[in-house]
Write an enzyme that holds these catalytic residues in place. Structure first.
Site, PDB file in Angstrom:
ATOM      1  N   GLU A  53     -16.747 -18.355  21.222  1.00 26.16           N
ATOM      2  CA  GLU A  53     -16.963 -19.695  21.757  1.00 26.16           C
ATOM      3  C   GLU A  53     -15.857 -20.651  21.351  1.00 26.16           C
ATOM      4  O   GLU A  53     -15.486 -21.538  22.111  1.00 26.16           O
ATOM      5  CB  GLU A  53     -18.316 -20.228  21.282  1.00 26.16           C
ATOM      6  CG  GLU A  53     -19.482 -19.510  21.960  1.00 26.16           C
ATOM      7  CD  GLU A  53     -20.819 -20.042  21.480  1.00 26.16           C
ATOM      8  OE1 GLU A  53     -20.803 -20.951  20.626  1.00 26.16           O
ATOM      9  OE2 GLU A  53     -21.846 -19.569  21.954  1.00 26.16           O
ATOM     10  N   GLU A  54     -15.315 -20.462  20.140  1.00 21.78           N
ATOM     11  CA  GLU A  54     -14.259 -21.377  19.690  1.00 21.78           C
ATOM     12  C   GLU A  54     -12.998 -21.213  20.516  1.00 21.78           C
ATOM     13  O   GLU A  54     -12.113 -22.053  20.491  1.00 21.78           O
ATOM     14  CB  GLU A  54     -13.953 -21.113  18.209  1.00 21.78           C
ATOM     15  CG  GLU A  54     -13.481 -19.703  17.949  1.00 21.78           C
ATOM     16  CD  GLU A  54     -13.205 -19.464  16.474  1.00 21.78           C
ATOM     17  OE1 GLU A  54     -12.389 -20.210  15.921  1.00 21.78           O
ATOM     18  OE2 GLU A  54     -13.808 -18.539  15.911  1.00 21.78           O
ATOM     19  N   GLU A  61     -12.832 -18.878  31.359  1.00 21.57           N
ATOM     20  CA  GLU A  61     -13.854 -18.104  32.059  1.00 21.57           C
ATOM     21  C   GLU A  61     -13.341 -17.626  33.410  1.00 21.57           C
ATOM     22  O   GLU A  61     -13.548 -16.479  33.794  1.00 21.57           O
ATOM     23  CB  GLU A  61     -15.123 -18.943  32.223  1.00 21.57           C
ATOM     24  CG  GLU A  61     -16.254 -18.156  32.880  1.00 21.57           C
ATOM     25  CD  GLU A  61     -17.575 -18.888  32.816  1.00 21.57           C
ATOM     26  OE1 GLU A  61     -18.482 -18.497  33.570  1.00 21.57           O
ATOM     27  OE2 GLU A  61     -17.690 -19.841  32.025  1.00 21.57           O
ATOM     28  N   GLU A  67     -12.840 -12.071  36.094  1.00 18.04           N
ATOM     29  CA  GLU A  67     -12.021 -10.901  36.426  1.00 18.04           C
ATOM     30  C   GLU A  67     -11.125 -10.601  35.230  1.00 18.04           C
ATOM     31  O   GLU A  67     -10.911 -11.447  34.376  1.00 18.04           O
ATOM     32  CB  GLU A  67     -11.181 -11.171  37.672  1.00 18.04           C
ATOM     33  CG  GLU A  67     -10.283 -12.389  37.550  1.00 18.04           C
ATOM     34  CD  GLU A  67      -9.560 -12.694  38.854  1.00 18.04           C
ATOM     35  OE1 GLU A  67      -8.412 -13.141  38.780  1.00 18.04           O
ATOM     36  OE2 GLU A  67     -10.157 -12.464  39.920  1.00 18.04           O
ATOM     37  N   GLU A  72      -0.721 -12.305  28.969  1.00 19.04           N
ATOM     38  CA  GLU A  72       0.047 -13.483  29.352  1.00 19.04           C
ATOM     39  C   GLU A  72      -0.854 -14.553  29.958  1.00 19.04           C
ATOM     40  O   GLU A  72      -0.688 -15.754  29.710  1.00 19.04           O
ATOM     41  CB  GLU A  72       1.152 -13.101  30.337  1.00 19.04           C
ATOM     42  CG  GLU A  72       2.297 -12.303  29.722  1.00 19.04           C
ATOM     43  CD  GLU A  72       1.901 -10.872  29.391  1.00 19.04           C
ATOM     44  OE1 GLU A  72       0.887 -10.383  29.968  1.00 19.04           O
ATOM     45  OE2 GLU A  72       2.569 -10.248  28.543  1.00 19.04           O
ATOM     46  N   HIS A 267     -12.312  16.123 -49.236  1.00 16.68           N
ATOM     47  CA  HIS A 267     -12.934  17.000 -50.236  1.00 16.68           C
ATOM     48  C   HIS A 267     -12.088  18.243 -50.519  1.00 16.68           C
ATOM     49  O   HIS A 267     -12.338  18.959 -51.491  1.00 16.68           O
ATOM     50  CB  HIS A 267     -14.353  17.404 -49.800  1.00 16.68           C
ATOM     51  CG  HIS A 267     -14.403  18.521 -48.818  1.00 16.68           C
ATOM     52  ND1 HIS A 267     -14.566  18.322 -47.455  1.00 16.68           N
ATOM     53  CD2 HIS A 267     -14.316  19.862 -48.984  1.00 16.68           C
ATOM     54  CE1 HIS A 267     -14.584  19.485 -46.836  1.00 16.68           C
ATOM     55  NE2 HIS A 267     -14.434  20.445 -47.741  1.00 16.68           N
ATOM     56  N   GLU A 281       2.218  28.793 -39.094  1.00 21.50           N
ATOM     57  CA  GLU A 281       1.574  30.019 -39.569  1.00 21.50           C
ATOM     58  C   GLU A 281       0.707  30.636 -38.478  1.00 21.50           C
ATOM     59  O   GLU A 281       0.149  29.934 -37.628  1.00 21.50           O
ATOM     60  CB  GLU A 281       0.715  29.698 -40.802  1.00 21.50           C
ATOM     61  CG  GLU A 281       0.088  30.900 -41.478  1.00 21.50           C
ATOM     62  CD  GLU A 281       1.103  31.837 -42.101  1.00 21.50           C
ATOM     63  OE1 GLU A 281       1.634  32.697 -41.345  1.00 21.50           O
ATOM     64  OE2 GLU A 281       1.376  31.708 -43.310  1.00 21.50           O
ATOM     65  N   GLU A 288       6.375  35.952 -40.111  1.00 19.47           N
ATOM     66  CA  GLU A 288       6.690  36.009 -38.675  1.00 19.47           C
ATOM     67  C   GLU A 288       7.889  35.139 -38.317  1.00 19.47           C
ATOM     68  O   GLU A 288       8.212  34.981 -37.140  1.00 19.47           O
ATOM     69  CB  GLU A 288       5.445  35.583 -37.872  1.00 19.47           C
ATOM     70  CG  GLU A 288       4.256  36.522 -38.115  1.00 19.47           C
ATOM     71  CD  GLU A 288       2.937  35.947 -37.623  1.00 19.47           C
ATOM     72  OE1 GLU A 288       2.379  36.510 -36.671  1.00 19.47           O
ATOM     73  OE2 GLU A 288       2.475  34.936 -38.196  1.00 19.47           O
ATOM     74  N   ASP A 315     -14.751  11.598 -45.150  1.00 19.09           N
ATOM     75  CA  ASP A 315     -14.077  12.829 -45.585  1.00 19.09           C
ATOM     76  C   ASP A 315     -12.751  13.019 -44.846  1.00 19.09           C
ATOM     77  O   ASP A 315     -12.622  13.853 -43.942  1.00 19.09           O
ATOM     78  CB  ASP A 315     -15.009  14.019 -45.342  1.00 19.09           C
ATOM     79  CG  ASP A 315     -14.531  15.292 -46.029  1.00 19.09           C
ATOM     80  OD1 ASP A 315     -13.649  15.192 -46.904  1.00 19.09           O
ATOM     81  OD2 ASP A 315     -15.043  16.378 -45.681  1.00 19.09           O
ATOM     82  N   SER A 411     -12.316  23.949 -43.534  1.00 23.78           N
ATOM     83  CA  SER A 411     -12.367  22.516 -43.853  1.00 23.78           C
ATOM     84  C   SER A 411     -11.001  21.863 -43.735  1.00 23.78           C
ATOM     85  O   SER A 411      -9.984  22.438 -44.138  1.00 23.78           O
ATOM     86  CB  SER A 411     -12.882  22.310 -45.281  1.00 23.78           C
ATOM     87  OG  SER A 411     -14.271  22.429 -45.336  1.00 23.78           O
TER      88      SER A 411
END
Length: 461
Positions: A53-54, A61, A67, A72, A267, A281, A288, A315, A411
């Site tokens: 509408e804006e 129309e 149509e 353009e 510990h 190792e 080795e 620990d 450990s």
């Protein structure tokens, strides 16, 4: 008949008068009333403008609704290219945004036979369907992810790595980067899941308080010294692993932090005992030619460690070497992330432990380095499994059915989590009740609590 013709010929006026009289007497309505006339004159509209509408101006129309018009012709109506283009996108094929295809709060912009989603921060993709914040899949970063001040995902890498061209992956920046296995024949690993889960990146700092499942302060159980139910490692498969020799050979393990520093369990070490570290190792009874031996010149237990109160709380300890290690494929540091990510990596749920400890409870020690993949045990199960105190700076890992575990001699060795081919230190083997016992688990020092301390103390000058 002839008489009629004669009358018409002789009296034409008479005939005209008769016809007029007939027409005036006929009941025929020529004009419609007001209401019916409006029904005919008011034709129905052939186009419902809706969102357009804006744009309806002038002869729009007539030009484009009654149509089909060209671009353009529409341009002549709007006299503005931008407004004409917006009209044209909907005029040609309808509004592609009508179905609201953009997810997660994205805004839709219509186009011809297409649409474009403008996504809010943290989302991307055709329909804003992909969450790319650090909270989801680590923002697709291989290692670390942060949200920048302008709300963009920024990936980064640990020391020794740099961002690749895609700004997501990490590639080595030094010859022997931390956490990487570079010996080709050692690539066979049953890897832990490396896809980042959807985790809460905020709640990564718990208070260091005792979970009061017991009140006992002294503990009677075994230092771990060996991986039970593990496999023989290949040379160079865990190049960050070291063995500690003292009064007894292979009494504990440790991990390489950098060329000058080792991290182990507090510990394990006594400040009055001479300790030798062996890196590279593999088989402790054979030479080795990959081994490097160094003497320990300084021992730094964590400042909160107090064996007189509890031998396994806090620990963790650091060992300074007399000479720097020479990094190679058999001697490589382990990666240490920041506190947040070390905790995140632990939550991946699976890690590797390694060592030369006993192959079964009170049994012989291993000659060849052993390794085992162990699952993380949820804290509630961990607490129920023992009468001893499990502090918040500890975690449990292992198998409920038993048969596989770390044991005496392991450990101080590493618990590592592999992330996209790079291993990070997430725990230190600490203690347990016997070894590989059903319903019992290995207890590990939670490294995330100590990463700042480790990095501060082990800086290379």
């Amino acid at each position: 008949m002839q008489r009629v013709n004669m009358i018409m010929a002789e009296s034409p006026g008479l005939i005209t008068i008769c016809l007029l009289g007939y027409l005036l007497s006929a009941e025929c309505t020529v004009f419609l009333d007001h209401e019916n006339a409006n029904k005919i004159l008011n034709r129905p509209k052939r186009y419902n403008s809706g969102k357009l509408e804006e744009f309806v101006q002038g002869n729009l129309e007539r030009e484009c609704m009654e149509e089909k018009c060209s671009f353009e012709e529409a341009r002549e109506v709007f006299e503005n290219t931008e407004r004409t283009t917006e009209f044209w996108k909907q005029y040609v094929d309808g509004d592609q945004c009508e179905s609201n295809p953009c997810l997660n709060g994205g805004s839709c912009k219509d186009d011809i036979n297409s649409y474009e989603c403008w996504c809010p921060f943290g989302f991307e993709g055709k329909n804003c369907e992909l969450d790319v914040t650090c909270n989801i899949k680590n923002g697709r970063c291989e290692q670390f992810c942060k949200n920048s001040a302008d709300n963009k995902v920024v990936c980064s890498c640990t020391e020794g790595y740099r961002l690749a061209e895609n700004q997501k992956s990490c590639e080595p920046a030094v010859p022997f980067p931390c956490g990487r296995v570079s010996v080709s024949q050692t690539s066979k690993l049953t890897r832990a899941e490396t896809v980042f889960p959807d985790v809460d990146y905020v709640n990564s700092t718990e208070a260091e308080t005792i979970l009061d499942n017991i009140t006992q302060s002294t503990q009677s159980f075994n230092d771990f010294t060996r991986v039970v139910g593990g496999e023989d490692a290949k040379p160079g498969q865990f190049p960050w692993q070291v063995v500690l020799n003292g009064k007894v050979d292979a009494f504990c393990g440790g991990s390489i932090v950098n060329e000058k520093w080792i991290v182990t369990a507090a510990h394990c070490v006594d400040t009055g005992v001479k300790i030798t570290v062996v890196a590279g190792e593999h088989n402790i009874e054979e030479t080795e030619h990959t081994e490097q031996k160094r003497n320990v010149i300084r021992i730094i237990p964590h400042h909160n460690y107090n064996a007189a109160i509890n031998k396994y709380n806090h620990d963790i300890a650091l060992l300074e070497l007399d000479e720097p290690l020479v990094l190679n494929s058999y001697v490589t540091p382990i990666c240490i992330a920041d506190k947040e990510y070390t905790n995140i990596f632990l939550k991946f749920g699976s890690g590797y432990v390694s060592g030369w400890g006993r192959v079964f409870h009170k049994g012989r020690s291993a000659l060849v380095l052993q390794y085992l993949r162990v699952p993380l045990v949820d804290r509630a199960t961990c607490l129920r499994s023992t009468k001893f105190t499990i502090y918040n700076n500890m975690f449990c890992a292992g198998f409920h059915e038993g048969g596989r575990d770390s044991c005496q001699g392991d450990s101080g060795g590493p618990h590592v989590t592999e992330v996209e081919g790079t291993s990070f230190l997430t725990g230190i083997i600490s203690w347990g009740e016997e070894c590989a016992m059903k319903g019992k688990y290995g207890i590990y020092t939670k490294v995330s609590r100590y990463v700042n301390w480790i990095k501060e103390k082990t800086k290379l000058t």
